[in-house]
Every structure is written in structure tokens, then in C-alpha cells.
Design an enzyme around this catalytic site. Sequence first.
Site, short mmCIF file in Angstrom:
data_model
loop_
_atom_site.label_atom_id
_atom_site.label_comp_id
_atom_site.label_asym_id
_atom_site.label_seq_id
_atom_site.Cartn_x
_atom_site.Cartn_y
_atom_site.Cartn_z
N ARG A 15 38.13 60.25 84.85
CA ARG A 15 39.27 59.76 85.18
C ARG A 15 40.05 59.38 83.58
O ARG A 15 40.91 60.07 83.15
CB ARG A 15 39.38 58.57 86.19
N ASP A 16 39.63 57.99 83.22
CA ASP A 16 40.53 57.72 82.05
C ASP A 16 40.04 58.64 80.90
O ASP A 16 40.98 58.80 80.01
CB ASP A 16 39.77 56.20 81.89
N HIS A 207 36.54 46.31 78.92
CA HIS A 207 36.90 47.93 78.63
C HIS A 207 37.67 48.07 77.31
O HIS A 207 38.77 47.71 77.12
CB HIS A 207 37.94 48.32 79.84
N HIS A 209 38.45 50.27 73.99
CA HIS A 209 38.89 51.32 73.16
C HIS A 209 38.38 51.36 71.70
O HIS A 209 38.16 50.15 71.24
CB HIS A 209 40.07 51.89 73.11
N CYS A 240 44.33 55.78 74.60
CA CYS A 240 45.86 55.72 74.91
C CYS A 240 46.76 56.60 74.11
O CYS A 240 46.71 56.56 72.81
CB CYS A 240 46.24 54.18 74.64
N ASN A 249 37.86 56.07 74.06
CA ASN A 249 37.09 55.06 75.00
C ASN A 249 36.01 54.66 74.10
O ASN A 249 35.31 55.92 73.51
CB ASN A 249 36.74 55.51 76.31
#
Length: 299
Positions: A15-16, A207, A209, A240, A249
Site C-alpha cells: 500500500r504505502d 514508521h 522513512h 512521501c 520507507n
Amino acid sequence: MSTPPAVRIVEVGPRDGLQNEKTQVATADKVELIDRLSATGLRSIEATSFVSPKWVPQLADAAEVFTAITRRPGVGYPVLVPNEQGYERARAVGVEEIAVFAAASEAFNRTNINASIDESLARFAPVMARARADGVKVRGYVSTVLGCPYQGEVPLDDVVRVARALHEMGCYEVSLGDTIGVGTPHKARAMLRAVAAQVPMPALAVHFHDTYGQALSNILACLEEGVAVVDSAVAGVGGCPYARGASGNVASEDVVYMLHGLGIDTGIDLPLLAQTGRWLAERLGRDTGSKVGKALAQP
């Protein structure tokens, strides 16, 4: 300070990781990715997002993907939903766990969804109510916890307030996200401590990055504070779109290697995970973003 004996990895690659890919990823490849990840021992795999296809065209096939994956017993397959319409679409294909997303930055909220923090939280109320009635688990995300591309520093009080609000609304777990990857261990530790004073540590996840190469260091600092849930993405995919120099990530393979080196149990087959990361990178037409994945590929 001691680290937890076991850590649960929440794999967010499908997903991300994929949502910002410029080239459309085939539905069959998304399904195979999730099935491959399921075979590695991961217990939480974020499968897709039921957002408007207009906003995230890469995940327009959410229903098709979720219907086609092989759901293994004991593995959770949460999906992101932004509103009641997304919730209804998700439930129609048998989703049993959802995630909701809020930012700790007023500027980020205003720029991206044209709403204040409080207004964005209020939008989740009907979704939370329906999930509670349906027995659906809800995970919460708080983004921009260590910095915002629009306002820079984000007050710790805002991070704490949003995390507490999501927990009080019924999120069983709240993931604290350094969306643009600007955090350092000292700041990450201070942020987690502040939130943990208001939300129980067992209900928190981190979480990170890896924009500035600090993600593993930040994770270690948070492990030493007692956090036992870490989000990551296989092959280090994602990032992002608003962050300068965003590199994605933190790679799941790199996190698992570090955890195993610390004597922390994950239940994950690292060689199989690394193989999956290289397979995904090949499908995306580039090298894996995982240093461990590259190292394990050497004869």
C-alpha cells in the site's frame, strides 16, 4: 535500556510502498507480492487502500487485489480507508481490519485535505462507529510526527494530541510516522516518550522513512524505549511525494536483519523476504532499495 524480546513488523509495501509508483503495477503482480510476503512469516501486511481512484490511481484495483489474495490464518491484511464510502467498498470484499490516517501538522492537513486537524479527526467518527458495530479492527496512523514539508517543525503537543485522539476513538494501535524522513534518534526518542505518556506503549508503533539514512537508528532508539511494532516496506519502496530527496520507507529486510542481530524474534524468514524484495524491484524495473537484499543476492 533493554529492547523487547519480540517485534511485530507491519509490512506496508503493497500500500504505502506502491501508491506513489509512477508506472502502473499490474494487479496480478500486487497479488503475487502479497502472497509472497504472506509466506515469509509476516503477521501484518497492509494490502491496499480504498481511496478514490482519482487521487491514487495506482490502487484503483483495491477490490480486485483484496479478493484475489490468499489470506493465511493468523495473518492480518489491513487496508487504508479515508471515509465511509471507502469503508463500504472494503467491507463489501470481506475486509476485517482497516486503517485511518491523520496528520499532526496543521499545514499538512490544510494543504492535502483542506481541513484542520480537528476537522479531519471528526471525519473518522462515523467510520469508527461502523467499525465498532461490525467488529472491525482499526489501526491509526499519525503522519509528520517529526517534521512537515510545509511548516517544518511540528509541535510535540500536536503529535500527542492526535495520537491520543485516535486511541480514544478506538484505534487498537497508533503508528507514529516520520513521513519525510527528517528525524534523528534523539528527536525520535523524545517524541515517542511524549506520546507514550498519554497512550500505552503496547498500543504504539513507529514508521520511519529513510530520506536522510536515519531510519534504522531511529527504530533502535524507539525499541530501547519499549516499542514493539515497526512499520517497514519490502525493498524500501515508497516515500512521501512532498519530501525533498525522499528515498522511500525503511526496507523491511534491513529492519529484520537488525532485529535478528539484536536477538529479537520476528518470526520472519529473512532470505525469503529478501528474495521477495528483489523480485519486486525487478518488477518495478530497478534495484532493490534494501542493502541486506543486495548483500544476500551475492554468491
